[in-house]
Design a protein around this motif. Structure first.
Motif, PDB file in Angstrom:
ATOM      1  N   GLN A   1      26.557  42.997  46.208  1.00 59.90           N
ATOM      2  CA  GLN A   1      27.972  43.048  46.582  1.00 59.90           C
ATOM      3  C   GLN A   1      28.855  42.784  45.367  1.00 59.90           C
ATOM      4  N   ILE A   2      28.510  41.783  44.587  1.00 60.85           N
ATOM      5  CA  ILE A   2      29.346  41.413  43.450  1.00 60.85           C
ATOM      6  C   ILE A   2      29.325  42.486  42.380  1.00 60.85           C
ATOM      7  N   ILE A   3      28.152  43.019  42.050  1.00 56.35           N
ATOM      8  CA  ILE A   3      28.108  44.039  41.006  1.00 56.35           C
ATOM      9  C   ILE A   3      28.842  45.293  41.462  1.00 56.35           C
ATOM     10  N   SER A   4      28.801  45.565  42.738  1.00 55.77           N
ATOM     11  CA  SER A   4      29.538  46.711  43.265  1.00 55.77           C
ATOM     12  C   SER A   4      31.046  46.507  43.134  1.00 55.77           C
ATOM     13  N   LEU A   5      31.514  45.349  43.520  1.00 59.07           N
ATOM     14  CA  LEU A   5      32.953  45.092  43.477  1.00 59.07           C
ATOM     15  C   LEU A   5      33.482  44.994  42.043  1.00 59.07           C
ATOM     16  N   VAL A   6      32.706  44.384  41.145  1.00 56.40           N
ATOM     17  CA  VAL A   6      33.170  44.199  39.772  1.00 56.40           C
ATOM     18  C   VAL A   6      32.909  45.439  38.927  1.00 56.40           C
ATOM     19  N   ALA A   7      31.649  45.899  38.897  1.00 48.96           N
ATOM     20  CA  ALA A   7      31.282  46.986  37.985  1.00 48.96           C
ATOM     21  C   ALA A   7      31.669  48.364  38.515  1.00 48.96           C
ATOM     22  N   ILE A   8      31.541  48.587  39.797  1.00 45.47           N
ATOM     23  CA  ILE A   8      31.833  49.913  40.344  1.00 45.47           C
ATOM     24  C   ILE A   8      33.301  50.030  40.738  1.00 45.47           C
ATOM     25  N   GLN A   9      33.816  49.026  41.440  1.00 41.11           N
ATOM     26  CA  GLN A   9      35.207  49.075  41.885  1.00 41.11           C
ATOM     27  C   GLN A   9      36.179  48.627  40.802  1.00 41.11           C
ATOM     28  N   GLY A  10      35.701  47.837  39.859  1.00 39.25           N
ATOM     29  CA  GLY A  10      36.565  47.375  38.779  1.00 39.25           C
ATOM     30  C   GLY A  10      37.528  46.274  39.193  1.00 39.25           C
ATOM     31  N   LEU A  11      37.180  45.537  40.233  1.00 39.39           N
ATOM     32  CA  LEU A  11      38.062  44.470  40.699  1.00 39.39           C
ATOM     33  C   LEU A  11      37.904  43.225  39.813  1.00 39.39           C
ATOM     34  N   PRO A  12      38.983  42.500  39.615  1.00 37.35           N
ATOM     35  CA  PRO A  12      38.914  41.257  38.838  1.00 37.35           C
ATOM     36  C   PRO A  12      38.073  40.201  39.570  1.00 37.35           C
ATOM     37  N   TYR A  13      37.499  39.283  38.792  1.00 37.97           N
ATOM     38  CA  TYR A  13      36.648  38.242  39.367  1.00 37.97           C
ATOM     39  C   TYR A  13      37.364  37.462  40.468  1.00 37.97           C
ATOM     40  N   LYS A  14      38.632  37.136  40.241  1.00 36.65           N
ATOM     41  CA  LYS A  14      39.389  36.338  41.217  1.00 36.65           C
ATOM     42  C   LYS A  14      39.506  37.077  42.548  1.00 36.65           C
ATOM     43  N   VAL A  15      39.762  38.382  42.494  1.00 34.11           N
ATOM     44  CA  VAL A  15      39.884  39.175  43.723  1.00 34.11           C
ATOM     45  C   VAL A  15      38.533  39.223  44.438  1.00 34.11           C
ATOM     46  N   VAL A  16      37.464  39.410  43.673  1.00 26.60           N
ATOM     47  CA  VAL A  16      36.121  39.437  44.250  1.00 26.60           C
ATOM     48  C   VAL A  16      35.804  38.094  44.892  1.00 26.60           C
ATOM     49  N   ALA A  17      36.165  37.023  44.216  1.00 26.38           N
ATOM     50  CA  ALA A  17      35.935  35.690  44.766  1.00 26.38           C
ATOM     51  C   ALA A  17      36.675  35.522  46.093  1.00 26.38           C
ATOM     52  N   ASP A  18      37.901  36.028  46.170  1.00 24.92           N
ATOM     53  CA  ASP A  18      38.667  35.942  47.412  1.00 24.92           C
ATOM     54  C   ASP A  18      38.037  36.796  48.511  1.00 24.92           C
ATOM     55  N   ILE A  19      37.591  38.001  48.161  1.00 25.81           N
ATOM     56  CA  ILE A  19      36.978  38.894  49.154  1.00 25.81           C
ATOM     57  C   ILE A  19      35.719  38.265  49.740  1.00 25.81           C
ATOM     58  N   LEU A  20      34.876  37.728  48.863  1.00 24.54           N
ATOM     59  CA  LEU A  20      33.593  37.176  49.298  1.00 24.54           C
ATOM     60  C   LEU A  20      33.674  35.710  49.702  1.00 24.54           C
ATOM     61  N   GLU A  21      34.855  35.122  49.495  1.00 23.19           N
ATOM     62  CA  GLU A  21      35.090  33.726  49.851  1.00 23.19           C
ATOM     63  C   GLU A  21      34.110  32.789  49.145  1.00 23.19           C
ATOM     64  N   VAL A  22      33.990  32.977  47.816  1.00 24.98           N
ATOM     65  CA  VAL A  22      33.163  32.119  46.964  1.00 24.98           C
ATOM     66  C   VAL A  22      33.985  31.751  45.736  1.00 24.98           C
ATOM     67  N   PRO A  23      33.598  30.699  45.007  1.00 27.51           N
ATOM     68  CA  PRO A  23      34.313  30.341  43.784  1.00 27.51           C
ATOM     69  C   PRO A  23      34.147  31.422  42.699  1.00 27.51           C
ATOM     70  N   THR A  24      35.106  31.500  41.797  1.00 30.21           N
ATOM     71  CA  THR A  24      35.061  32.477  40.706  1.00 30.21           C
ATOM     72  C   THR A  24      33.820  32.269  39.842  1.00 30.21           C
ATOM     73  N   GLY A  25      33.434  31.035  39.612  1.00 31.48           N
ATOM     74  CA  GLY A  25      32.226  30.752  38.833  1.00 31.48           C
ATOM     75  C   GLY A  25      30.975  31.331  39.475  1.00 31.48           C
ATOM     76  N   THR A  26      30.933  31.314  40.795  1.00 29.60           N
ATOM     77  CA  THR A  26      29.799  31.899  41.517  1.00 29.60           C
ATOM     78  C   THR A  26      29.766  33.399  41.303  1.00 29.60           C
ATOM     79  N   VAL A  27      30.933  34.025  41.307  1.00 30.52           N
ATOM     80  CA  VAL A  27      31.010  35.462  41.047  1.00 30.52           C
ATOM     81  C   VAL A  27      30.435  35.755  39.661  1.00 30.52           C
ATOM     82  N   MET A  28      30.855  34.979  38.672  1.00 28.02           N
ATOM     83  CA  MET A  28      30.411  35.228  37.301  1.00 28.02           C
ATOM     84  C   MET A  28      28.906  35.013  37.155  1.00 28.02           C
ATOM     85  N   SER A  29      28.358  33.959  37.757  1.00 27.24           N
ATOM     86  CA  SER A  29      26.920  33.701  37.610  1.00 27.24           C
ATOM     87  C   SER A  29      26.094  34.744  38.365  1.00 27.24           C
TER      88      SER A  29
END
Length: 164
Positions: free
Chosen positions: A113-141
């Motif tokens: 889910q994260i690689i799709s939202l960040v790498a394919i959709q090009g969404l910023p980490y903060k937006v991905v974190a909000d969508i998935l309801e996880v901390p930004t650090g979790t998105v990055m790791s």
């Protein structure tokens, strides 16, 4: 909202495909997502993009659960339709896409889910974190682990290709 939703459709379709790995399933997921978006009132404080991707993800989770129940009930593996592709370029491209799809399918759901939202959709980490309801650090790791796993999964075949 319809104009905004129309602009989001290509990105939602790509996200749906990254979740399903199949264009027919992605189109079904997209349709179910849009139906749900139109049938419900958008929360007042919700950004349409974040809300739409979250709804898509939740619809997919529901579908996965339903498929599991149906599969267990039928005790048969799902069948998938193949495609006939002509031309060396298209065949090579399809093989590459198949390799990437297979590598993506091997990732855990949270990383996919994260690689799709960040790498394919090009969404910023903060937006991905909000969508998935996880901390930004979790998105990055998770993204780092997903990229490493994809790189490892795709590296052996890349080495064979350069030797030919």
């Amino acid at each position: 909202m319809q104009q905004e939703l129309t602009e989001l459709l290509p990105g939602l379709r790509r996200f749906a495909y990254s979740l399903t790995g199949s264009m027919p399933d992605a189109d079904d997921l997209l349709q179910s997502t849009v139906e749900r978006l139109l049938a419900r009132d958008r929360p007042d404080d919700a950004d349409l993009t974040k809300w739409a991707f979250r709804v898509c993800r939740n619809v997919w989770i529901d579908e996965c659960r339903a498929r599991k129940v149906r599969r267990e009930a039928a005790e048969k593996p799902e069948l998938s339709d193949g495609q006939v592709i002509n031309g060396e370029h298209h065949t090579t491209q399809q093989i590459e896409w198949s390799r990437v799809d297979a590598a993506m399918a091997e990732l855990p759901q949270d990383q996919r889910q994260i690689i799709s939202l960040v790498a394919i959709q090009g969404l910023p980490y903060k937006v991905v974190a909000d969508i998935l309801e996880v901390p930004t650090g979790t998105v990055m790791s998770r993204l780092a682990r997903a990229r490493a796993a994809l790189s490892e999964a795709l590296a052996p075949a890349a080495g064979m290709r350069t030797e030919s």
